[in-house]
Design an enzyme around this catalytic site. Structure first.
Site, mmCIF file in Angstrom:
data_model
loop_
_atom_site.group_PDB
_atom_site.id
_atom_site.type_symbol
_atom_site.label_atom_id
_atom_site.label_comp_id
_atom_site.label_asym_id
_atom_site.label_seq_id
_atom_site.Cartn_x
_atom_site.Cartn_y
_atom_site.Cartn_z
ATOM 1 N N CYS A 44 -10.520 -2.114 -4.659
ATOM 2 C CA CYS A 44 -9.103 -2.484 -4.357
ATOM 3 C C CYS A 44 -8.790 -3.692 -3.650
ATOM 4 O O CYS A 44 -7.423 -4.092 -3.676
ATOM 5 C CB CYS A 44 -8.378 -1.575 -3.617
ATOM 6 S SG CYS A 44 -9.085 0.115 -3.611
ATOM 7 N N HIS A 46 -1.085 -2.139 1.995
ATOM 8 C CA HIS A 46 -1.988 -1.476 1.028
ATOM 9 C C HIS A 46 -1.374 -0.302 0.479
ATOM 10 O O HIS A 46 -1.160 0.178 -0.746
ATOM 11 C CB HIS A 46 -3.192 -1.274 1.756
ATOM 12 C CG HIS A 46 -4.316 -1.120 0.459
ATOM 13 N ND1 HIS A 46 -4.419 -1.495 -0.576
ATOM 14 C CD2 HIS A 46 -5.011 0.034 0.461
ATOM 15 C CE1 HIS A 46 -5.634 -1.149 -1.091
ATOM 16 N NE2 HIS A 46 -5.743 0.034 -0.592
ATOM 17 N N GLU A 51 -3.217 2.484 8.607
ATOM 18 C CA GLU A 51 -2.600 1.087 8.432
ATOM 19 C C GLU A 51 -1.262 0.739 9.165
ATOM 20 O O GLU A 51 -0.908 -0.195 9.624
ATOM 21 C CB GLU A 51 -2.086 0.780 6.646
ATOM 22 C CG GLU A 51 -1.522 -0.501 6.573
ATOM 23 C CD GLU A 51 -1.570 -0.776 4.766
ATOM 24 O OE1 GLU A 51 -1.412 0.131 4.241
ATOM 25 O OE2 GLU A 51 -1.143 -2.101 4.526
ATOM 26 N N LYS A 103 3.065 -0.026 -4.516
ATOM 27 C CA LYS A 103 2.576 1.125 -5.188
ATOM 28 C C LYS A 103 3.243 2.055 -5.680
ATOM 29 O O LYS A 103 3.022 2.788 -6.665
ATOM 30 C CB LYS A 103 1.186 1.267 -4.424
ATOM 31 C CG LYS A 103 0.381 0.295 -4.458
ATOM 32 C CD LYS A 103 -1.147 0.936 -3.777
ATOM 33 C CE LYS A 103 -2.138 -0.167 -3.918
ATOM 34 N NZ LYS A 103 -2.130 -1.101 -2.866
ATOM 35 N N HIS A 139 -1.358 1.772 -8.319
ATOM 36 C CA HIS A 139 -2.643 1.253 -7.950
ATOM 37 C C HIS A 139 -3.271 0.508 -9.035
ATOM 38 O O HIS A 139 -3.902 1.308 -9.865
ATOM 39 C CB HIS A 139 -3.452 2.245 -7.229
ATOM 40 C CG HIS A 139 -4.238 1.415 -6.212
ATOM 41 N ND1 HIS A 139 -4.624 0.394 -6.216
ATOM 42 C CD2 HIS A 139 -4.902 2.184 -4.942
ATOM 43 C CE1 HIS A 139 -5.417 -0.057 -5.155
ATOM 44 N NE2 HIS A 139 -5.609 1.158 -4.702
ATOM 45 N N PHE A 142 -11.790 0.636 -0.981
ATOM 46 C CA PHE A 142 -12.982 1.572 -0.652
ATOM 47 C C PHE A 142 -14.267 1.003 -0.593
ATOM 48 O O PHE A 142 -14.502 -0.339 -1.371
ATOM 49 C CB PHE A 142 -13.173 2.539 -2.116
ATOM 50 C CG PHE A 142 -12.257 3.588 -2.418
ATOM 51 C CD1 PHE A 142 -11.387 3.983 -1.236
ATOM 52 C CD2 PHE A 142 -11.980 4.323 -3.553
ATOM 53 C CE1 PHE A 142 -10.275 5.189 -1.406
ATOM 54 C CE2 PHE A 142 -11.192 5.406 -3.646
ATOM 55 C CZ PHE A 142 -10.452 5.696 -2.472
#
Lengths: 419, 104
Positions: free
Chosen positions: A169, A308, A319, A340, A345, A405
């Site tokens: 990502c 994110h 976050e 998003k 995503h 990830f």
């Protein structure tokens, strides 16, 4: 060290076929999320996707027919960014002009098509006279992760490095950061940075479904199914598309009197070194703090942060904690949104798409919302710009987070440019 | 299996290859008027050559060996060579190829 300026933007995303319509879509508070096409839905009826707003192949020259879909998206976004920057193919300083690409799962469509063709030929009695191993000879160049970087470098005659970063990502956020460093430290004078992803294929979706991170469809309004920072969040929705940025040293941009979008002022990056998928407050803080320090800004000098914000429980809460830790008292005055919720995503393309949206917020003073956030998770207690865009906001600096990830964290920071 | 006469098969193969090269590899169609046309004069590199052969392999279902040997041949010899490779693969006969069906 050289100042690095952004002089061109381009995109093809679920929200629009170019940067302007993408940003307008992001301000609308409506998502492009819908049920997966039949070939995926017949196996995974619950799975949602955010398909690109336009098919890329018809937008390109015939010679790009048949190449991987991710590469086609990249070429469309790149063309818009280069043309917006006023840069034609084969610039005089082509050896000082690089290509930096980010992609998470390169060649997903080509790989899926390869297996699908092999097994269909093998299992269909009507095709018994055919050897299932007969494949298109360009299958490898189509599926390689650096296909987009290669075709952009060839298409524009750019002889600087053409590097591809695959950091899940954070792929294209890393690509921006590494291009930024190369120009800042004098290795290059300009770069086209692109991020792309196209993996809404049956094979890839089956894999993602198995990870149990995909949003469940909202029974009343499937478009509202991705709800970052909401108490009722259920996960994210995969999207597809690409975005591109032109970066130039201040000297190069001013020499040719380029129109400047913003100054790219910092790149912070770190690794959790802890868990494959679970995020870490300490290292997210590290990435954001590096960015603030490099830019020489205090937290109060940043007005908007594109989070994110993946709409997973662990991701959203961690976050929020990280932002609070870095921004301190200024966190309550910071506008934070996860777009998003609308474009889904885009994995390898998400970093650059969200950074581009942040730059357009900086330019316009309009801040895109976190769509569908009507029931905030009490553990996520920042100003997430719920549901509705805000306009006429004074913005001097923006930050964009990408946490991958694998534990890679990137924070990018841009500010208004004054010559 | 179709039993098509040799000349019409040659014609079909030739047309398939010509159309591919003109449409996808920007080869000047006038070049094919020259009976002594050499494959080497078509301006193809090794990647172009395997892409061109794939157009036939995709329909016949087998791989034509040693693609670069065609570079030493005339265009007519290459077509004849490919046709005999197809006949050999199918024991002297021709499969019901999509291009044969379309033209038959």
């Amino acid at each position: 060290m050289n100042k690095v300026l952004i002089t061109g933007l381009g995109a093809i995303s679920p929200l629009g076929a170019d940067s302007r319509s993408t940003f307008a879509g992001a301000l609308s508070g409506r998502s492009a999320i819908c049920a997966a096409p039949a070939e995926i839905g017949k196996w995974l009826p619950q799975v949602l996707v955010a398909p690109a707003a336009a098919e890329p192949e018809p937008l390109l020259d015939r010679k790009y027919a048949g190449i991987d879909r991710a590469t086609q998206f990249a070429l469309v976004a790149t063309r818009e960014a280069m043309s917006a920057a006023g840069i034609a193919a084969a610039p005089e300083d082509s050896r000082r002009f690089g290509v930096f690409a980010g992609i998470g799962f390169g060649g997903a469509h080509s790989i899926d098509a390869l297996y699908s063709r092999f097994y269909q030929t093998l299992l269909d009695p009507a095709l018994a006279h055919k050897n299932p191993t007969i494949m298109h000879p360009l299958t490898v160049p189509r599926m390689m992760s650096n296909a987009a970087a290669a075709l952009v470098s060839m298409g524009y005659g750019l002889h600087g490095p053409s590097n591809t970063y695959s950091v899940a990502c954070a792929s294209s956020a890393v690509a921006i950061g590494e291009a930024f460093r190369a120009i800042r430290h004098g290795y290059l004078d300009a770069a086209i940075v692109l991020g792309t992803e196209a993996m809404l294929t049956p094979g890839t979706m089956i894999a993602w479904n198995a990870l149990r991170v995909m949003a469940k469809p909202d029974p009343l309004d499937p478009a509202s199914s991705c709800r970052p920072f909401s108490r009722s969040r259920t996960g994210f929705v995969l999207g597809e598309g690409a975005a591109a940025l032109v970066l130039e040293s201040e000297a190069r941009a001013s020499r040719r009197q380029a129109k400047v979008v913003a100054e790219l002022s910092a790149y912070g990056c770190s690794s959790d070194a802890e868990h494959l998928t679970a995020p870490s407050v300490a290292e997210q803080v590290n990435a954001m703090q590096q960015a603030l320090d490099m830019a020489g800004l205090s937290p109060a000098q940043v007005q908007y942060l594109n989070a994110h914000g993946t709409a997973t429980d662990a991701g959203d809460v961690v976050e929020t904690q990280s932002i609070r830790k870095v921004f301190g008292d200024a966190a309550d005055r910071l506008m934070v949104s996860s777009t998003k919720s609308m474009h889904g995503h885009l994995i390898g393309a998400s970093g650059i798409l969200e950074f581009m949206i942040s730059l357009m917020a900086l330019q316009s003073g309009s801040v895109p919302p976190t769509a569908y956030l009507d029931d905030p998770d009490p553990r996520c207690d920042l100003d997430f710009v719920p549901r509705v865009a805000r306009h006429a906001c004074p913005i001097d600096a923006v930050m964009s987070n990408s946490f991958a990830f694998g534990g890679s964290n990137v924070s990018l920071l841009a500010r208004r440019y004054a010559a | 299996m179709l039993d098509i006469g040799r000349s019409s098969v040659t014609h079909m193969l030739e047309d398939l290859i010509k159309n591919y090269l003109v449409t996808n590899k920007q080869v000047d169609p006038a070049k094919f008027d020259l009976p002594s046309l050499q494959v080497a004069d078509l301006g193809l590199d090794s990647l172009d050559m395997v892409e061109m052969l794939f157009e036939i392999e995709d329909q016949c279902g087998f791989q034509l060996p040693d693609p670069m040997r065609y570079m030493q041949m005339s265009f007519a010899d290459m077509v004849a060579n490919i046709e005999s490779a197809i006949r050999e693969h199918f024991n002297g006969e021709l499969p019901e190829l999509a291009f044969a069906k379309a033209e038959a």
